[in-house]
Design a protein around this motif. Structure first.
Motif, PDB file in Angstrom:
ATOM      1  N   ARG A 122      34.451  40.297  24.484  1.00 39.41           N
ATOM      2  CA  ARG A 122      35.005  41.610  24.160  1.00 39.41           C
ATOM      3  C   ARG A 122      34.225  42.726  24.846  1.00 39.41           C
ATOM      4  N   ILE A 123      32.896  42.570  24.894  1.00 37.52           N
ATOM      5  CA  ILE A 123      32.056  43.597  25.522  1.00 37.52           C
ATOM      6  C   ILE A 123      32.350  43.677  27.019  1.00 37.52           C
ATOM      7  N   TYR A 124      32.440  42.522  27.672  1.00 34.59           N
ATOM      8  CA  TYR A 124      32.725  42.522  29.111  1.00 34.59           C
ATOM      9  C   TYR A 124      34.111  43.109  29.395  1.00 34.59           C
ATOM     10  N   GLU A 125      35.068  42.816  28.532  1.00 33.33           N
ATOM     11  CA  GLU A 125      36.397  43.396  28.719  1.00 33.33           C
ATOM     12  C   GLU A 125      36.334  44.918  28.625  1.00 33.33           C
ATOM     13  N   ASP A 126      35.610  45.419  27.640  1.00 32.00           N
ATOM     14  CA  ASP A 126      35.493  46.866  27.479  1.00 32.00           C
ATOM     15  C   ASP A 126      34.756  47.516  28.652  1.00 32.00           C
ATOM     16  N   LEU A 127      33.896  46.764  29.291  1.00 27.07           N
ATOM     17  CA  LEU A 127      33.165  47.282  30.447  1.00 27.07           C
ATOM     18  C   LEU A 127      33.963  47.149  31.741  1.00 27.07           C
ATOM     19  N   GLY A 128      35.168  46.575  31.645  1.00 33.35           N
ATOM     20  CA  GLY A 128      36.014  46.421  32.825  1.00 33.35           C
ATOM     21  C   GLY A 128      35.712  45.193  33.656  1.00 33.35           C
ATOM     22  N   LYS A 129      34.902  44.283  33.143  1.00 36.17           N
ATOM     23  CA  LYS A 129      34.564  43.052  33.851  1.00 36.17           C
ATOM     24  C   LYS A 129      35.532  41.957  33.396  1.00 36.17           C
ATOM     25  N   ASP A 130      36.770  42.045  33.903  1.00 35.67           N
ATOM     26  CA  ASP A 130      37.847  41.192  33.407  1.00 35.67           C
ATOM     27  C   ASP A 130      37.590  39.710  33.597  1.00 35.67           C
ATOM     28  N   LEU A 131      37.138  39.309  34.773  1.00 34.63           N
ATOM     29  CA  LEU A 131      36.944  37.880  35.048  1.00 34.63           C
ATOM     30  C   LEU A 131      35.848  37.299  34.163  1.00 34.63           C
ATOM     31  N   ILE A 157      44.787  40.888  29.395  1.00 33.68           N
ATOM     32  CA  ILE A 157      44.111  41.169  30.661  1.00 33.68           C
ATOM     33  C   ILE A 157      44.958  40.676  31.832  1.00 33.68           C
ATOM     34  N   LEU A 158      45.435  39.442  31.719  1.00 33.96           N
ATOM     35  CA  LEU A 158      46.214  38.849  32.807  1.00 33.96           C
ATOM     36  C   LEU A 158      47.565  39.555  32.980  1.00 33.96           C
ATOM     37  N   GLU A 159      48.153  39.995  31.875  1.00 29.53           N
ATOM     38  CA  GLU A 159      49.423  40.739  31.956  1.00 29.53           C
ATOM     39  C   GLU A 159      49.225  42.026  32.753  1.00 29.53           C
ATOM     40  N   LYS A 160      48.145  42.734  32.470  1.00 30.26           N
ATOM     41  CA  LYS A 160      47.861  43.978  33.196  1.00 30.26           C
ATOM     42  C   LYS A 160      47.622  43.714  34.685  1.00 30.26           C
TER      43      LYS A 160
END
Length: 524
Positions: free
Chosen positions: A443-452, A483-486
């Protein structure tokens, strides 16, 4: 002959299917009836002829409508009474009565109010049914009252009654859409119902089985969007509601969270003097990890006693302060909510948050006291309340580091949350803590924009938790799908959404399933 024919037509009286000619009527009535009764019946017929119901959104009604949708219930009620005095045959004040009852019952959930006010809906419906059916406002008014009553029924646990009222509302709006295609007034309600019907979660799928209820998320949202951004007379008149409803649909059905908050900002909604719009902005901000914005909105709203006194403000502000780890600021607000709110929604959730605040403060006596109340108070209709009860039953307190990271992440303090967890994976040894750790990092990485990186940790979460009853694996699948949808990878996104749907027995099943279904619908 022409005069005689005209006389016959004018004096012919109908009693049901019985027709009495002028001579027979005169003999039966005028020659055998006391004069006072003749006068009374004449007055009655005169009133029936003149008492034609109308739909007049006059200046007083418009002002009342605006006040009630700012949650200024008492001033609105005064204006509604004035409008009734101005024209007793005007049905718009009757419709506005339903708004006042709805907001009081839905937002306060007070059983005493329910006992006194809920019965008003039936009287309102009966009165509105006296209106002219050849007017699109006939179906519009009834459809609105039915959906208002349904929402209140849901809050008070009467799901079957709510289901039938939702169906009635839907069918009336659909009929209006066909009979009066040029009338746009009910596009907001009809579009909302269409958009929601197709994404009803598994636990409430009985709603979609009610006859005639079919929806299209895409078409429904499009209808609402056009209305919320429209410039015709109805779009302008009902903008208070559309600017409240549309952001929620964007946020929860379309997963366009930034767009929902941008809409509020672009429309320059009054978040100080309109408490309905302030509520929307505060709630969506909190759910979008912008708790600092929530705090600002709540603290800067107009504090006049004209507004409905909502315990909601204490709960949301308490959450915002808890997410910033302002424990001393959070505890009195959460305590006030649990003591003053008369309803059941989010009571267990608030008690859990209160127990966490005291736990992190080191006050175990207060923490245990709050946890014990979870078993005694509130309902389990919301997923958050179910989760609070489930956690309390374990008797286990969360890992303090994971709890702090969770709260900071929920509040939007992402870097602070990462600093707490980074490099500390070895400290988490139990299966449940290991699972939560990888989920939190994702969740933290997603919020930081680190999708992979986020997807890598979400996959680990799914692998570790697919067979556990914790919600982490299902939520990880949902997040990965989003994430993948976006990124335009709709097939891969759909696969993750389907994984989310396949997971059973976790506490957030209904809400996560609804969001996963909405995601699949968008990808298709």
């Amino acid at each position: 002959m022409k005069k005689r024919s005209a006389h016959i037509v004018l004096t012919r009286i109908h009693f049901g299917d019985l027709v009495l000619g002028p001579v027979l009527f005169r003999r039966l009535f005028f020659e055998r009836t006391p004069l006072w009764l003749v006068f009374f019946v004449g007055l009655l017929f005169s009133n029936n002829i003149s008492a034609q119901k109308v739909y007049d959104f006059n200046a007083t009604c418009i002002q009342a409508y605006q006040e009630v949708n700012k949650l200024k219930i008492a001033p609105a009620a005064t204006l509604i009474a004035k409008a009734k005095e101005q024209n007793p045959q005007n049905l718009i004040p009757v419709l506005l009565d339903a708004y006042t009852d709805f907001y009081v019952l839905f937002l306060l959930e007070n059983p005493a109010d329910y006992k006194n006010r809920f019965k008003n809906f039936e009287h309102i419906i009966e009165t509105l049914e006296e209106g002219p059916k050849n007017n699109p406002m006939y179906n519009y008014c009834l459809s609105n009252v039915y959906i208002h009553r349904a929402m209140v029924s849901l809050k008070f646990g009467h799901f079957w009654d709510a289901g039938w009222d939702i169906r009635r509302s839907y069918m009336l709006a659909e009929e209006n859409n066909k009979k009066f295609p040029a009338f746009t007034g009910d596009d907001l309600l009809y579009g909302s119902l269409q958009g929601i019907v197709g994404t009803v979660p598994k636990g409430y799928q009985w709603l979609t089985n009610l006859l005639g209820m079919r929806g299209s998320q895409k078409e429904g949202i499009k209808l609402v969007a056009n209305f919320a951004n429209g410039t015709d007379v109805w779009a302008k008149l009902f903008s208070s509601e559309s600017h409240f409803i549309y952001p929620y649909l964007l946020f929860h059905l379309q997963n366009e969270k930034d767009a929902a908050l941008d809409f509020i900002q672009d429309k320059k909604l009054d978040l100080v003097n309109n408490h309905l719009h302030a509520w929307t902005a505060a709630n969506l901000s909190l759910n979008h990890k912008a708790s600092a914005n929530t705090k600002s909105i709540i603290e800067n709203r107009n504090k006049s006693t004209d507004y409905l006194a909502l315990p909601f403000w204490d709960f949301e502000l308490g959450c915002a302060k808890l997410y910033a780890l302002d424990l001393d600021g959070a505890t009195p607000l959460l305590t006030k909510y649990t003591e003053q709110f008369k309803g059941n929604f989010y009571i267990k959730d608030a008690l859990q948050k209160l127990s966490w605040a005291n736990f992190l403060k080191g006050d175990m006596r207060a923490a245990e006291a709050a946890r014990k109340q979870i078993f005694l108070r509130g309902g389990t209709d919301t997923d958050a309340d179910k989760q609070a009860l489930k956690d309390a039953k374990t008797g286990v307190w969360p890992n303090p580091l994971l709890l702090k990271a969770r709260l900071l992440t929920d509040g939007g303090y992402t870097k602070e949350a990462l600093a707490i967890l980074q490099g500390k994976q070895q400290q988490f040894t139990s299966p449940s803590d290991k699972l939560e750790y990888v989920y939190r990092i994702g969740r933290i990485y997603e919020d930081l924009g680190k999708d992979l990186d986020a997807i890598t940790y979400y996959k680990q979460t799914i692998q570790l938790g697919a067979n556990q009853t914790a919600y982490f694996a299902a939520r990880a699948a949902l997040q990965a799908g989003q994430i993948l949808e976006k990124r335009g990878q709709k097939l891969e996104a759909t696969s993750f959404y389907e994984q989310c749907l396949s997971m059973e027995e976790h506490s957030y099943k209904n809400s996560l399933d609804q969001r996963a279904k909405a995601g699949i619908a968008r990808c298709k």
